[in-house]
Design an enzyme around this catalytic site. Structure first.
Site, PDB file in Angstrom:
ATOM      1  N   GLY A 222      -2.406 -10.027   0.008  1.00 11.31           N
ATOM      2  CA  GLY A 222      -0.728  -9.936  -0.106  1.00 11.31           C
ATOM      3  C   GLY A 222      -0.039 -10.698   0.678  1.00 11.31           C
ATOM      4  O   GLY A 222      -0.073 -11.910   0.662  1.00 11.31           O
ATOM      5  N   GLY A 223       0.437 -10.207   2.054  1.00  9.09           N
ATOM      6  CA  GLY A 223       1.164 -10.833   2.756  1.00  9.09           C
ATOM      7  C   GLY A 223       0.599 -12.352   3.414  1.00  9.09           C
ATOM      8  O   GLY A 223       1.483 -13.370   3.295  1.00  9.09           O
TER       9      GLY A 223
ATOM     10  N   SER B 127      -4.273  -5.895   4.014  1.00  9.32           N
ATOM     11  CA  SER B 127      -4.150  -6.595   5.655  1.00  9.32           C
ATOM     12  C   SER B 127      -5.329  -7.581   5.728  1.00  9.32           C
ATOM     13  O   SER B 127      -5.616  -7.681   6.968  1.00  9.32           O
ATOM     14  CB  SER B 127      -3.822  -5.731   6.584  1.00  9.32           C
ATOM     15  OG  SER B 127      -2.632  -4.881   6.639  1.00  9.32           O
TER      16      SER B 127
ATOM     17  N   GLU C 130      -8.526  -1.388  -2.294  1.00 13.60           N
ATOM     18  CA  GLU C 130      -7.647  -1.628  -1.632  1.00 13.60           C
ATOM     19  C   GLU C 130      -7.156  -0.216  -0.967  1.00 13.60           C
ATOM     20  O   GLU C 130      -6.342   0.480  -1.555  1.00 13.60           O
ATOM     21  CB  GLU C 130      -6.459  -2.324  -2.376  1.00 13.60           C
ATOM     22  CG  GLU C 130      -6.733  -3.759  -2.961  1.00 13.60           C
ATOM     23  CD  GLU C 130      -5.352  -4.400  -3.179  1.00 13.60           C
ATOM     24  OE1 GLU C 130      -5.218  -5.576  -2.449  1.00 13.60           O
ATOM     25  OE2 GLU C 130      -4.422  -3.936  -3.932  1.00 13.60           O
TER      26      GLU C 130
ATOM     27  N   ASN D 134      -1.658 -12.102  -4.065  1.00 11.94           N
ATOM     28  CA  ASN D 134      -0.718 -11.186  -4.999  1.00 11.94           C
ATOM     29  C   ASN D 134       0.695 -11.376  -4.173  1.00 11.94           C
ATOM     30  O   ASN D 134       0.772 -10.932  -3.101  1.00 11.94           O
ATOM     31  CB  ASN D 134      -1.337  -9.862  -4.800  1.00 11.94           C
ATOM     32  CG  ASN D 134      -0.259  -8.901  -5.637  1.00 11.94           C
ATOM     33  OD1 ASN D 134       0.712  -9.315  -6.278  1.00 11.94           O
ATOM     34  ND2 ASN D 134      -0.434  -7.623  -5.121  1.00 11.94           N
ATOM     35  N   TRP D 135       1.532 -12.301  -4.933  1.00 12.00           N
ATOM     36  CA  TRP D 135       2.828 -12.436  -4.153  1.00 12.00           C
ATOM     37  C   TRP D 135       3.698 -11.331  -4.374  1.00 12.00           C
ATOM     38  O   TRP D 135       4.574 -11.493  -3.612  1.00 12.00           O
ATOM     39  CB  TRP D 135       3.315 -13.993  -4.782  1.00 12.00           C
ATOM     40  CG  TRP D 135       2.626 -15.173  -4.788  1.00 12.00           C
ATOM     41  CD1 TRP D 135       1.329 -15.119  -4.024  1.00 12.00           C
ATOM     42  CD2 TRP D 135       3.027 -16.093  -5.064  1.00 12.00           C
ATOM     43  NE1 TRP D 135       0.971 -16.638  -3.791  1.00 12.00           N
ATOM     44  CE2 TRP D 135       1.900 -17.282  -4.542  1.00 12.00           C
ATOM     45  CE3 TRP D 135       3.967 -17.216  -5.669  1.00 12.00           C
ATOM     46  CZ2 TRP D 135       2.124 -18.577  -4.758  1.00 12.00           C
ATOM     47  CZ3 TRP D 135       4.297 -18.131  -5.694  1.00 12.00           C
ATOM     48  CH2 TRP D 135       3.379 -19.086  -5.259  1.00 12.00           C
ATOM     49  N   LYS D 136       3.215 -10.503  -5.230  1.00 10.38           N
ATOM     50  CA  LYS D 136       4.123  -9.319  -5.249  1.00 10.38           C
ATOM     51  C   LYS D 136       5.675  -9.754  -5.744  1.00 10.38           C
ATOM     52  O   LYS D 136       5.774 -10.654  -6.163  1.00 10.38           O
ATOM     53  CB  LYS D 136       4.209  -8.400  -4.078  1.00 10.38           C
ATOM     54  CG  LYS D 136       2.753  -7.910  -3.607  1.00 10.38           C
ATOM     55  CD  LYS D 136       2.733  -6.865  -2.738  1.00 10.38           C
ATOM     56  CE  LYS D 136       1.398  -6.615  -2.223  1.00 10.38           C
ATOM     57  NZ  LYS D 136       0.998  -5.514  -1.183  1.00 10.38           N
TER      58      LYS D 136
ATOM     59  N   GLY E 214      -0.428  -3.815   3.696  1.00  7.63           N
ATOM     60  CA  GLY E 214       0.934  -4.256   4.343  1.00  7.63           C
ATOM     61  C   GLY E 214       0.928  -3.551   5.603  1.00  7.63           C
ATOM     62  O   GLY E 214       2.213  -3.586   6.206  1.00  7.63           O
TER      63      GLY E 214
ATOM     64  N   HIS F 188      -2.738  -1.727  -9.481  1.00  7.37           N
ATOM     65  CA  HIS F 188      -2.291  -1.814  -7.913  1.00  7.37           C
ATOM     66  C   HIS F 188      -1.742  -0.614  -7.555  1.00  7.37           C
ATOM     67  O   HIS F 188      -1.009   0.128  -8.285  1.00  7.37           O
ATOM     68  CB  HIS F 188      -1.372  -2.984  -7.762  1.00  7.37           C
ATOM     69  CG  HIS F 188      -1.256  -3.495  -6.223  1.00  7.37           C
ATOM     70  ND1 HIS F 188      -0.475  -2.608  -5.522  1.00  7.37           N
ATOM     71  CD2 HIS F 188      -1.744  -4.404  -5.611  1.00  7.37           C
ATOM     72  CE1 HIS F 188      -0.551  -3.259  -4.218  1.00  7.37           C
ATOM     73  NE2 HIS F 188      -1.284  -4.170  -4.351  1.00  7.37           N
TER      74      HIS F 188
ATOM     75  N   GLU G 187       0.452   0.134  -5.458  1.00  5.26           N
ATOM     76  CA  GLU G 187       2.314   0.091  -5.760  1.00  5.26           C
ATOM     77  C   GLU G 187       2.548   0.261  -7.233  1.00  5.26           C
ATOM     78  O   GLU G 187       3.599   1.046  -7.290  1.00  5.26           O
ATOM     79  CB  GLU G 187       3.032  -1.452  -5.330  1.00  5.26           C
ATOM     80  CG  GLU G 187       2.908  -1.581  -3.781  1.00  5.26           C
ATOM     81  CD  GLU G 187       2.482  -3.010  -3.468  1.00  5.26           C
ATOM     82  OE1 GLU G 187       2.723  -3.920  -4.156  1.00  5.26           O
ATOM     83  OE2 GLU G 187       1.935  -2.901  -2.146  1.00  5.26           O
TER      84      GLU G 187
HETATM   85  P1  PGA Z   1      -1.789  -6.797   1.958  1.00  6.67           P
HETATM   86  O1  PGA Z   1      -1.503  -6.535   0.488  1.00  6.67           O
HETATM   87  O2  PGA Z   1      -2.429  -8.117   2.117  1.00  6.67           O
HETATM   88  O3  PGA Z   1      -0.331  -7.456   2.286  1.00  6.67           O
HETATM   89  O4  PGA Z   1      -2.105  -6.013   2.885  1.00  6.67           O
HETATM   90  C1  PGA Z   1      -2.619  -6.656  -0.349  1.00  6.67           C
HETATM   91  C2  PGA Z   1      -2.287  -6.238  -1.670  1.00  6.67           C
HETATM   92  O5  PGA Z   1      -1.473  -5.267  -1.687  1.00  6.67           O
HETATM   93  O6  PGA Z   1      -2.925  -6.719  -2.863  1.00  6.67           O
END
Ligand code: PGA
Length: 248
Positions: free
Chosen positions: A232-233, A211, A165, A9-11, A171, A93, A95
């Site tokens: 994500g990251g 993470s 998640e 997930n590149w956000k 993050g 998600h 967010e």
């Molecule tokens: P993260 O994000 O790996 O940076 O914690 C995961 C996500 O939000 O899908």
């Protein structure tokens, strides 16, 4: 046997040149028994779909609206995602839930749109730290799932992918331990069994996200009820993402 899925997930990261460079570096991946999906910013999807026909990766959208078409400035529909050749859509998600106030009810309608347009939903759930601190996480997650997924039929949900998640792990560098992840995934799977039957529960992949990185992926993916990760990251770097894909 459930398939293993590693999704990136590149956000809202990477401008076009950076995104292209990362995308092209992933085209040579050959990973047996792993399905790889990337969720880039939606602007890039069409170009990536065109250029990934020979590759093992498939492309998804991070979001879409619940309506089929019409006067919804700034939104994209599931039909548009489908028509550009993407295969998956992330729904729910944390967010989207917290920053954009997406409710369980709206997410149910988004899920309906995604399913009825023949796309694969990757439906996310997760609890805040305060909920885990009071040990209410199991109940909380099942309520989230019941509210958005509970009314659909097994037939409608046949392609469903779930992603657990925990918000406190996204993050932050704090990962759920493999015990915490396995406990929640088993909790979700037993709810799926009660609600939709054993066959459905056994075939539905449940990904872990929060993470997840090249250091902890092997341990997390070794849990019997963890079927891969939503990253994500660590999906923003070629080497870490590739290491996570090959984590066994
Ligand atoms: P993260 O994000 O790996 O940076 O914690 C995961 C996500 O939000 O899908």
């Amino acid at each position: 046997m459930r398939k293993k899925i590693v999704a990136g997930n590149w956000k809202m990261n990477l401008e076009w040149n950076e995104a292209q460079a990362l995308f092209h570096s992933l085209l040579d991946i050959q990973a047996d028994g792993v399905e790889i999906v990337i969720f880039p910013p939606v602007l890039y999807i069409g170009e990536f779909v065109k250029n990934s026909s020979e590759a093992q990766i498939t492309i998804g959208a991070q979001n879409c609206f619940s309506k089929q078409d019409g006067a919804f400035t700034g939104e994209i529909s599931a039909a548009m995602v489908k028509s550009i050749g993407a295969t998956h859509v992330l729904i729910g998600h944390s967010e989207r839930r917290t920053i954009f106030n997406e409710t369980n009810e709206l997410l149910k309608e988004k899920l309906r749109a995604v399913i009825s347009n023949g796309l694969i939903p990757v439906f996310c759930c997760g609890e805040e730290l305060a909920i885990r601190e009071t040990s209410k996480q199991n109940e909380f997650i099942l309520n989230q799932l019941e509210a958005s997924i509970g009314e659909f039929s097994v037939e409608e949900l046949k392609d469903l992918v779930l992603a657990y998640e925990p918000i406190w792990a996204i993050g932050t560098g704090l990962t759920a331990t493999s015990e915490e992840a396995e406990e929640m995934h088993a909790n979700i799977r037993s709810w799926l069994t009660k609600k939709f039957g054993e066959e459905f529960a056994n075939q539905t992949p449940i990904l872990y996200g929060g993470s997840c990185n090249d250091k902890n992926a092997s341990e997390l993916f070794a849990c019997p009820n963890v079927d891969g990760g939503l990253i994500g990251g660590a999906a923003l770097k070629e080497d870490t993402f590739k290491k996570i894909i090959s984590a066994r």
